[in-house]
Design an enzyme around this catalytic site. Structure first.
Site, PDB file in Angstrom:
ATOM      1  N   GLU A   9       0.425  -0.961  -0.054  1.00  0.00           N
ATOM      2  CA  GLU A   9      -0.136   0.269  -0.363  1.00  0.00           C
ATOM      3  C   GLU A   9       0.758   1.900   0.242  1.00  0.00           C
ATOM      4  O   GLU A   9       1.367   1.545   1.519  1.00  0.00           O
ATOM      5  CB  GLU A   9      -0.917   0.309   1.283  1.00  0.00           C
ATOM      6  CG  GLU A   9      -1.865  -0.840   1.169  1.00  0.00           C
ATOM      7  CD  GLU A   9      -3.201  -0.977   0.108  1.00  0.00           C
ATOM      8  OE1 GLU A   9      -3.438  -0.285   0.137  1.00  0.00           O
ATOM      9  OE2 GLU A   9      -3.049  -2.356   0.554  1.00  0.00           O
ATOM     10  N   CYS A  23      -2.496   9.077   2.915  1.00  0.00           N
ATOM     11  CA  CYS A  23      -2.382   7.998   1.906  1.00  0.00           C
ATOM     12  C   CYS A  23      -3.322   8.738   0.195  1.00  0.00           C
ATOM     13  O   CYS A  23      -3.451   8.646  -0.288  1.00  0.00           O
ATOM     14  CB  CYS A  23      -1.928   6.844   1.547  1.00  0.00           C
ATOM     15  SG  CYS A  23      -3.248   6.373   2.868  1.00  0.00           S
TER      16      CYS A  23
HETATM   17  P1  NAP Z   1       8.203   5.374   4.381  1.00  0.00           P
HETATM   18  O1  NAP Z   1       9.328   6.111   4.712  1.00  0.00           O
HETATM   19  O2  NAP Z   1       8.646   4.439   3.309  1.00  0.00           O
HETATM   20  O3  NAP Z   1       7.728   3.882   5.822  1.00  0.00           O
HETATM   21  C1  NAP Z   1       6.846   2.913   5.958  1.00  0.00           C
HETATM   22  C2  NAP Z   1       7.973   1.926   6.554  1.00  0.00           C
HETATM   23  O4  NAP Z   1       8.630   1.170   5.616  1.00  0.00           O
HETATM   24  C3  NAP Z   1       8.220   2.383   8.140  1.00  0.00           C
HETATM   25  O5  NAP Z   1       7.465   1.538   9.100  1.00  0.00           O
HETATM   26  C4  NAP Z   1       9.696   2.254   8.297  1.00  0.00           C
HETATM   27  O6  NAP Z   1      10.446   2.392   9.587  1.00  0.00           O
HETATM   28  C5  NAP Z   1      10.060   1.002   7.164  1.00  0.00           C
HETATM   29  N1  NAP Z   1      11.206   1.325   6.544  1.00  0.00           N
HETATM   30  C6  NAP Z   1      11.439   2.264   5.914  1.00  0.00           C
HETATM   31  N2  NAP Z   1      12.711   1.378   5.072  1.00  0.00           N
HETATM   32  C7  NAP Z   1      12.931   0.005   5.586  1.00  0.00           C
HETATM   33  C8  NAP Z   1      14.287  -0.623   5.440  1.00  0.00           C
HETATM   34  N3  NAP Z   1      15.100  -0.660   4.737  1.00  0.00           N
HETATM   35  N4  NAP Z   1      13.257  -2.479   5.779  1.00  0.00           N
HETATM   36  C9  NAP Z   1      12.077  -2.619   6.500  1.00  0.00           C
HETATM   37  N5  NAP Z   1      11.541  -1.257   6.845  1.00  0.00           N
HETATM   38  C10 NAP Z   1      11.553  -0.540   6.765  1.00  0.00           C
HETATM   39  O7  NAP Z   1       6.957   5.958   4.794  1.00  0.00           O
HETATM   40  P2  NAP Z   1       6.689   6.955   6.015  1.00  0.00           P
HETATM   41  O8  NAP Z   1       7.077   8.217   6.033  1.00  0.00           O
HETATM   42  O9  NAP Z   1       6.158   6.567   7.116  1.00  0.00           O
HETATM   43  O10 NAP Z   1       4.890   7.069   5.883  1.00  0.00           O
HETATM   44  C11 NAP Z   1       4.213   7.927   4.224  1.00  0.00           C
HETATM   45  C12 NAP Z   1       3.900   7.769   3.136  1.00  0.00           C
HETATM   46  O11 NAP Z   1       3.014   6.521   3.369  1.00  0.00           O
HETATM   47  C13 NAP Z   1       3.350   8.779   2.388  1.00  0.00           C
HETATM   48  O12 NAP Z   1       4.129   8.007   1.343  1.00  0.00           O
HETATM   49  C14 NAP Z   1       2.139   7.844   2.145  1.00  0.00           C
HETATM   50  O13 NAP Z   1       1.604   7.701   0.654  1.00  0.00           O
HETATM   51  C15 NAP Z   1       2.243   6.509   2.861  1.00  0.00           C
HETATM   52  N6  NAP Z   1       0.998   6.296   3.369  1.00  0.00           N
HETATM   53  C16 NAP Z   1       0.383   4.433   2.099  1.00  0.00           C
HETATM   54  C17 NAP Z   1      -0.964   4.390   2.755  1.00  0.00           C
HETATM   55  C18 NAP Z   1      -1.688   3.642   2.021  1.00  0.00           C
HETATM   56  O14 NAP Z   1      -2.202   1.980   2.773  1.00  0.00           O
HETATM   57  N7  NAP Z   1      -1.480   3.078   0.629  1.00  0.00           N
HETATM   58  C19 NAP Z   1      -1.112   4.915   3.763  1.00  0.00           C
HETATM   59  C20 NAP Z   1      -0.338   5.997   4.677  1.00  0.00           C
HETATM   60  C21 NAP Z   1       0.485   5.957   4.455  1.00  0.00           C
HETATM   61  P3  NAP Z   1      11.263   3.615   9.914  1.00  0.00           P
HETATM   62  O15 NAP Z   1       9.931   4.677  10.491  1.00  0.00           O
HETATM   63  O16 NAP Z   1      11.442   2.622  11.573  1.00  0.00           O
HETATM   64  O17 NAP Z   1      12.156   4.064   8.713  1.00  0.00           O
END
Ligand code: NAP
Length: 527
Positions: free
Chosen positions: A263, A301
């Protein structure tokens, strides 16, 4: 100032506190250090084994009806702590009461919904997918497709913007299907998720409602966890498209065909139909779009990023939206009751939103309301807090601003983009984002809507129709009975959607044989 809380992980049946490698969490309204988090020292092979060898068998021994009681208990336990969790959400995520409850009530609501669905499935352990098909000359050779639980784990990685709903909606589906969960919340807002885990462990694991090993939570990084996922496991990821690409690019995931559900982010469009030039549908459009920009400070999102309007109505929409945002948007510390738009969650999100608006302007969009950058917030010290002004932009036409369709600015920011008023023109504009989670369309013209659906439907996961008589909650809510997920850029995943949500965690197979045996398999009768 109190010293920052050290967040623990709940793994392998105990609480783990790291001794180093910490990342700091801040109150985004004051920039005060509030907590620190690290997963250093966790043995991830042990975590996986605990889920696979202890939690999985215990869940699979239960019927859907028995597992539904777990979800009911989870929903009730979290609801009982609602006020405390809302206060924590304000400190950790900078949410207003409405924004915090959107996350928390979404969590308890999803658990409650799937508890009801499981109750309805009763004593079954196997789910039928279709009716019995006769394959031979008579009923002694038939076929039926059925679903059984996968015998692995669900690793649920979540984004920072929905710390409670994120893990709960995945856990609701996985646990009901019979699959144990290892949840990994985003670090920035992990305190809310960890507090939820503390409540669930105390009230459900320690009272033997939630079986040991069925639910674990890792606060901090995932170490080598993903490298050990195999053929029965599910990696359920929510976050940015960039992170999704990075973490799913693994040999073991490809080799084992580990099931992956992504997602990701999405440049959602709200479309005004040409018939809705005034009246209730026009007013609803303006109200909903302004709400979608302001709710959770645009950190959703599903937020509206592109506002598609017939060119002839562009000035009218712009004036109405600017007037509404001026009236409703009060940016600041949610501890102040007048505030309607809280801060962005972190300093890096703030910097990225500022950069994003600069890029949209360089691309050819013009700011028509707001500063497009940090502002001081009501109720916060000058210069402190990650506050971003609610910012509306407009473009002269859809084709000249490619970044408007591709650069997600994760804040209270959206761009008005004109189209020619035709359903085909609106659908083309929707499709320019390469796949979205949701598209909202405001019209009372069913023929126009039919043409729009035919053109835009393949490019989005959900179409929300606002009309004179509709009484929806707006396009931002991912409700458990409706599918959540979208094609292409949005990740290509499918979550929720009632029984569809269970399919990620179950294996469908065909069973062939004599009707007397095959017909009984999905009847819920153990004898
Ligand atoms: P993100 O930076 O992509 O991180 C998402 C998750 O991935 C976090 O738990 C992060 O952990 C983890 N992560 C990052 N690098 C990783 C790695 N190398 N190995 C394992 N896990 C890793 O996203 P965000 O900033 O938290 O959220 C915002 C984004 O999410 C926006 O782009 C939004 O559109 C999207 N989003 C989509 C939905 C949907 O349902 N489609 C819902 C909500 C948000 P850490 O925080 O510990 O780095």
């Amino acid at each position: 100032m109190s010293s920052p809380e050290t967040l623990k992980s709940y793994v392998a049946g105990r609480w783990h506190e790291a001794s180093g490698g910490f990342r700091t969490l801040y109150d985004p309204s004051t920039e005060e250090e509030i907590a620190r988090v690290s997963s250093e020292g966790i043995d991830f092979a042990e975590v996986l084994a605990h889920a696979r060898d202890v939690g999985g068998p215990a869940l699979r021994a239960m019927t859907f009806g028995e597992r539904s009681k777990i979800l009911h208990g989870m929903s009730k336990a979290l609801r009982a702590h609602r006020d405390e969790l809302l206060e924590l959400s304000r400190r950790n995520a900078g949410t207003t009461e409405g924004d915090g409850s959107f996350d928390l009530d979404g969590a308890t609501g999803s658990l409650h919904y799937y508890a009801g669905l499981g109750r309805g499935l009763g004593d079954a352990r196997v789910l039928p997918d279709d009716e019995i098909q006769q394959l031979g000359r008579d009923e002694h050779f038939v076929s039926r497709h059925v679903w059984v639980p996968r015998q692995g784990v669900c690793v649920a990685i979540n984004a920072f913007n929905f710390p409670a709903w994120g893990f709960a909606e995945k856990a609701a589906c996985a646990l009901l299907a019979g699959v144990p969960v290892i949840a990994k919340p985003a670090t920035a807002t992990a305190w809310i998720a960890v507090r939820c885990a503390e409540i669930l462990v105390k009230e459900l694991v320690e009272t033997d409602v939630l079986p040991d090993g069925a639910f674990q939570m890792v606060a901090g990084g995932t170490g080598d966890l993903l490298d050990h996922l195999g053929p029965q496991d599910v990696l359920a990821f929510t976050g940015s498209a960039d992170t999704a690409t990075k973490i799913t690019d693994r040999d073991n995931l490809r080799r084992h065909n580990t099931r992956i559900n992504v997602e990701a982010d999405s440049l959602n469009a709200a479309v005004l139909g040409p018939d809705a030039s005034e009246g209730a549908t026009f007013d609803r459009f303006v109200k909903d779009v302004a709400h979608e920009m302001m709710q959770k400070a645009g950190q959703k999102c599903t937020a509206v990023r592109r506002i598609a309007v017939p060119r002839l109505l562009q000035e009218k929409v712009k004036d109405a939206l600017v007037a509404r945002l001026d009236r409703k948007a009060v940016v600041g510390n949610p501890a102040d009751e007048s505030v309607t738009v809280g801060p962005l969650a972190t300093a890096s999100q703030l910097a990225d939103a500022e950069r994003g608006v600069r890029e949209l302007v360089a691309d050819g969009a013009h700011i028509v309301r707001g500063e497009g950058r940090r502002v001081d917030g009501v109720g916060s010290p000058e210069g402190k807090g990650y506050f971003f002004d609610v910012t509306l932009l407009e473009a002269d036409d859809a084709e000249s601003v490619p970044l408007v369709h591709s650069r997600e600015v994760f804040g209270p920011v959206a761009t008005i983009v004109p189209y020619d008023g035709s359903a085909e023109g609106a659908a083309t504009l929707v499709a320019m984002a390469g796949g979205t989670l949701v598209t909202s369309v405001y019209t009372d013209d069913d023929a126009w809507l039919g043409d729009f659906l035919a053109g835009a439907g393949a490019h989005t996961g959900r179409i929300y129709v606002g009309s004179e008589e509709s009484k929806g909650y707006g396009s931002g809510a991912a409700l458990p009975a409706s599918l959540h997920g979208g094609p292409g850029r949005a990740g290509g995943g499918e979550e929720l959607g009632g029984p569809i949500g269970l399919e990620r965690y179950m294996q469908r197979l065909a069973v062939q044989g004599d009707k007397a045996l095959v017909g009984e398999l999905a009847s819920g009768d153990d004898d």
